[in-house]
Scaffold this motif. Structure first.
Motif, short mmCIF file in Angstrom:
data_model
loop_
_atom_site.label_atom_id
_atom_site.label_comp_id
_atom_site.label_asym_id
_atom_site.label_seq_id
_atom_site.Cartn_x
_atom_site.Cartn_y
_atom_site.Cartn_z
N HIS A 139 8.14 -3.99 1.96
CA HIS A 139 7.49 -2.74 1.59
C HIS A 139 7.82 -2.38 0.13
N ARG A 140 9.07 -2.66 -0.27
CA ARG A 140 9.45 -2.43 -1.67
C ARG A 140 8.67 -3.36 -2.60
N LEU A 141 8.47 -4.58 -2.14
CA LEU A 141 7.76 -5.56 -2.97
C LEU A 141 6.31 -5.13 -3.19
N LEU A 142 5.66 -4.61 -2.16
CA LEU A 142 4.29 -4.13 -2.33
C LEU A 142 4.24 -2.99 -3.34
N ALA A 143 5.25 -2.13 -3.31
CA ALA A 143 5.31 -1.04 -4.29
C ALA A 143 5.45 -1.61 -5.69
N LYS A 144 6.22 -2.67 -5.84
CA LYS A 144 6.37 -3.34 -7.14
C LYS A 144 5.04 -3.91 -7.61
N VAL A 145 4.30 -4.51 -6.68
CA VAL A 145 3.00 -5.11 -7.02
C VAL A 145 2.02 -4.04 -7.48
N SER A 146 2.13 -2.84 -6.91
CA SER A 146 1.24 -1.75 -7.31
C SER A 146 1.45 -1.33 -8.76
N GLU A 147 2.67 -1.64 -9.28
CA GLU A 147 3.05 -1.32 -10.66
C GLU A 147 3.03 0.18 -10.94
#
Length: 231
Positions: A139-147
């Motif tokens: 879930h944290r990684l998806l937030a990172k991808v959202s930038e």
């Protein structure tokens, strides 16, 4: 020289915060458990003033609460707060997905693929603490991808609080956050189908919440030294 000292202090405080947060996220520190400053100083070889600042920062984020003349304790969310946290997660995580484009997926493709592979390997090894951490990291990684750094910060706090909630209210010790559901969400994003990804994420978060028995109760805590030395 002053700037270097300040940077070093901030780095040390962040180290303390991150160690405590990881211990909570891995369910080694339990809701309601007392966090003794002197033990943290000894275990982490840290400055007492830095520990105090770190705990104050965590208190502002509702990860711990500080009682006068008693010290700091890992926050113990109520059943109502648990519902509020998951309601907030739905809003924030859907906002994150809506900002993920195929171009961003391509940029982070290698990191995403590696993470999904690590989820499978970690689950096979069966360490419950590491399983919780790797599944939450998706879930944290998806937030990172959202930038979107603001959404990342908000989600990070919600995920830590979710971990405490699951410790208190989960029906069993098996993490309810499922890797197969992560793969489906990622596949939808890779196909550029954000609507499907949103639908899958809503269902995913609802299923996590459904594994909770939202009745207020307390749980026995682990020893502080064992929790932090394991990180």
């Amino acid at each position: 020289m002053s700037k270097k000292v300040t940077a070093s202090k901030e780095s040390e405080i962040e180290r303390i915060v991150q160690t405590l947060v990881n211990a909570i996220a891995q369910r080694r520190l339990k809701p309601g458990q007392r966090i003794v400053e002197s033990k943290i100083v000894e275990i982490l070889n840290a400055n007492r003033n830095h520990v105090q600042v770190a705990l104050k920062q965590m208190a502002l984020a509702n990860i711990v609460h500080i009682e006068r003349n008693k010290g700091a304790f890992v926050s113990q969310p109520s059943a109502k707060e648990a519902r509020d946290v998951f309601a907030a997660r739905r809003v924030v995580e859907l906002g994150i997905l809506e900002q993920i484009t195929p171009e961003k997926i391509n940029t982070y493709q290698k990191e995403l693929t590696t993470h999904i592979e690590e989820e499978s390997l970690t689950i096979e090894k069966g360490d419950p603490h590491k399983i919780v951490l790797i599944l939450t990291s998706f879930h944290r990684l998806l937030a990172k991808v959202s930038e979107n750094s603001v959404l990342m910060d908000i989600l990070d706090n919600l995920l830590i609080r979710s971990s405490m909630i699951e410790m208190l209210y989960s029906r069993n010790a098996v993490p309810s956050c499922a890797s197969c559901e992560h793969k489906n969400i990622l596949s939808a994003l890779q196909e550029g189908d954000n609507k499907k990804a949103v639908e899958l994420m809503v269902k995913h978060i609802e299923e996590i919440e459904e594994h909770l028995i939202l009745v207020d109760e307390k749980e026995t805590s682990f020893d502080l030294a064992d929790a932090l030395n394991a990180i």
